[in-house]
Design a protein around this motif. Structure first.
Motif: not given
Lengths: 383, 304
Positions: A140-149
């Motif tokens: 799970l720690a390899s997830l790629r979904t990004t959240a950019v401020a």
């Protein structure tokens, strides 16, 4: 040491059973036929859970400040066993009760608590968990979904997969990466995302485990206020580890398994096939797997509620629960194949469809074997 | 629901530890490479210090006795504690011990060369007979127990006791001893794979080894708790389920224990066989896994 239920717990279980007998409609087997993630069952849960809450059986283990009774944690286990064995009329809401609500109580801002916890305690909230991705399942720690401020917001892009309840959920407990790819666990944050936010697309995936149960979720430029982040940017992994520690023992599948086994045996007895010693032995073997799993689950819960270090007790329990689920399912396939054709008790078909996922959902059982090897058996990591 | 030992149980098991680990209870290779170590020291210490009477003490009961048998079975040496701790305190007469138990399992009988009395369990009745050395013929076997057979049918005397209750307590004794035996073997193999290096790393770091030993551990721990629960309830169905569970996991667990000990485990210089060949002896007791699990199923659901 005492393996018997207290008189108060026995009375409470009888109350839960009486409630189910009274409140589940005649056509409940048809409603429950396609599993807790189906549209029919989700709609039913929104009628059923408020009644359950009014009867004090939705969150009795929660603190009084959040609608609970601060009751014995074993009551939570009793409710879980009875509900799961009845086909889980709480639908997706079992997740709120088990871990989403408690996680928000522990890590949420005041505003998040006020906004999200009361509807859960009232039985009116449907959430989904946005964890797995096409390239991040067990890892799970390899997830790629990004959240950019971006100013006061985050902009989220990526996709989730095998997401239960996504089509009908109002909110998603979403994991996304706020730092670069090299940041690993430290770069993960949690967002509480309304599923009506523009940019979210949900597609159902046909599955072996009931219709409407698993989905893909695509996130394209999904704008979420920073106030919807749970905890700090670097806290996501710690929060999710805490949340999943509550869930590691998994669902009380052993209870449905032993009841499904009882339904199988009843069908075999009616046709005279249970007099065969081989059938009896295999039924006993499956029962022994269920009861061993039950005790390992109870031991893990007992240790947790005593505040003892968790170690690998929950992982041992989870592996045993998976084995028990499959022992019962395989008994049915070998001796009561009509159960898979829908020609026997509906619990048998429902059990099979739920058993096939038990070693996979909430993380592969092999991950739990890794944890048992390292934390319980003190075996070394690979060099 | 409470999985913690109470104060009396904890004190009892703490006090047992020096006896369970006293000099003379470790593995030693005999000059004749015998396959078992009968520990006169352990047998005597348990009897003289009253440990074998604990099941009849209200504050401790069968649960403490089962916990004791489980612990003692993890040692490489053996003594006759199962029947003496679980069955003997409930028989109407103070029978001489060590005890041998004949339950229609066929073949040679465990502990018969040391036994001073034999108890016969039938579904309807319990009998006993005194023994002397002349009545017993020692039998050489692969099992890591002293074994023997009766030279002639002894002078059986009926015991006025509940035959079902006696069978239940005997199943508990067998199950606790088998679960403890498997745990002792697992601990020995874990010690080996943590330290034995092959391909430049400890054997126990390979996932193929880890998963199988973890699976064995899940099986043994689950079986152990089934035995403990049955010791509290004394329910015949729970006792049959617990013994059947211990017996059914025994074969795959023992296979893996020997696989991961490799050729060292094939020698009599290493104690692994003390556990795995005790487990082999216990697998067929009281009907074996098939008989006990079928009985548990019939007691749970009915059936011919």
């Amino acid at each position: 040491m005492d393996f018997a239920w207290s008189e108060q717990d026995r009375v409470f279980r009888a109350r839960v059973r009486a409630f189910l007998a009274r409140e589940l409609p005649r056509d409940w087997p048809q409603i429950a036929r396609h599993g807790p993630g189906s549209p029919e069952q989700t709609a039913f849960s929104l009628e059923f859970c408020p009644r359950l809450a009014a009867a004090g059986m939705l969150t009795p283990h929660w603190p009084e400040a959040w609608g609970g009774e601060a009751g014995s944690p074993w009551r939570h286990t009793i409710i879980g066993e009875e509900m799961w064995a009845a086909g889980e009329p709480r639908g997706a809401q079992y997740m709120n009760v088990n871990w989403i609500g408690p996680t928000l109580m522990h890590f949420g801002s005041d505003e998040q608590k006020r906004r999200y916890i009361p509807p859960m305690a009232q039985g009116k909230a449907i959430w989904c968990q946005g964890f797995s991705e096409p390239e991040a399942g067990s890892d799970l720690a390899s997830l790629r979904t990004t959240a950019v401020a971006d100013g006061d917001d985050y902009v989220i892009n990526g996709s989730k997969i095998w997401t239960s309840y996504a089509a009908l959920a109002e909110h998603c407990f979403l994991l996304a990466r706020v730092s670069g790819d090299g940041a690993g666990k430290a770069g993960i944050a949690i967002f509480l995302v309304p599923m009506t936010t523009p940019g979210i697309e949900v597609r159902p995936i046909p599955s072996l485990i009931g219709h409407g149960d698993i989905h893909e979720v695509f996130l394209t430029d999904v704008r979420v206020p920073a106030g919807q982040r749970l905890g700090d940017e670097g806290e996501g992994w710690d929060i999710i580890s805490h949340a999943l520690a509550n869930e590691r023992v998994g669902l009380p599948r052993y209870e449905l398994s032993i009841r499904a086994l009882g339904a199988m045996v009843a069908a075999l007895r009616r046709s005279g096939r249970f007099d065969d010693a081989v059938v009896q032995m295999r039924a006993g073997e499956a029962a022994s797997a269920c009861e061993a799993a039950r005790l390992l689950v109870y031991r893990a819960l007992d240790a947790k509620w005593r505040g003892k270090p968790q170690g690998a007790d929950a992982s041992l329990a989870r592996v045993a629960v998976v084995a028990a689920d499959h022992a019962v399912s395989e008994f049915g396939i070998d001796f009561l194949p009509e159960g898979l054709s829908g020609l026997s008790h509906p619990d048998i078909l429902a059990h099979h469809e739920r058993a096939i996922v038990s070693g996979i959902a909430a993380g592969a059982a092999e991950i739990q074997l890794n944890l048992v090897a390292r934390r319980h058996l003190d075996l070394p990591r690979g060099e | 629901m409470n999985f913690a030992l109470d104060e009396d149980q904890a004190l009892f098991l703490d006090a047992l530890e020096p006896i369970a680990t006293a000099p003379g209870t470790d593995f030693v290779t005999g000059t004749d490479w015998g396959r078992f170590d009968w520990s006169e020291t352990l047998d005597r210490d348990l009897e003289q210090n009253g440990y074998l009477d604990v099941a009849a003490e209200p504050s401790l009961g069968c649960l403490a006795a089962v916990a004791m048998v489980y612990r003692l079975a993890q040692r490489p040496v053996t003594a006759e504690y199962g029947a003496s701790a679980l069955l003997r305190p409930f028989l109407p007469d103070a029978l001489p011990r060590p005890l041998a138990i004949c339950a229609g399992d066929g073949g040679a009988i465990r502990f018969l060369p040391q036994a001073r009395a034999i108890v016969r369990l039938n579904p309807e009745a319990v009998h006993w007979a005194p023994l002397d050395a002349a009545a017993v013929e020692p039998v050489e076997s692969l099992f890591a127990y002293p074994m023997g057979r009766l030279r002639a049918d002894p002078a059986w005397q009926a015991l006025d006791c509940d035959a079902t209750g006696a069978a239940t307590r005997w199943r508990l004794a067998l199950a606790a001893e088998l679960a403890g035996t498997l745990r002792g073997g697992l601990d020995a193999v874990l010690d080996h794979v943590r330290n034995r290096r092959q391909f430049g790393r400890p054997l126990g770091s390979f996932q193929g080894v880890q998963h199988r030993l973890a699976t064995a551990s899940v099986g043994i721990e689950g079986a152990h708790w089934l035995v403990m629960k049955a010791a509290q309830s004394l329910d015949p169905g729970e006792a049959a389920l617990a013994l059947g569970r211990c017996q059914s996991i025994s074969a795959p667990v023992c296979y893996d224990l020997h696989q991961f000990m490799g050729a060292m485990g094939l020698t009599l210089e290493h104690p692994l066989h003390r556990w795995t060949y005790r487990a082999r002896a216990l697998r067929s007791a009281m009907g074996g896994a098939a008989g006990n699990l079928a009985l548990a199923a019939r007691l749970r659901w009915g059936g011919a």
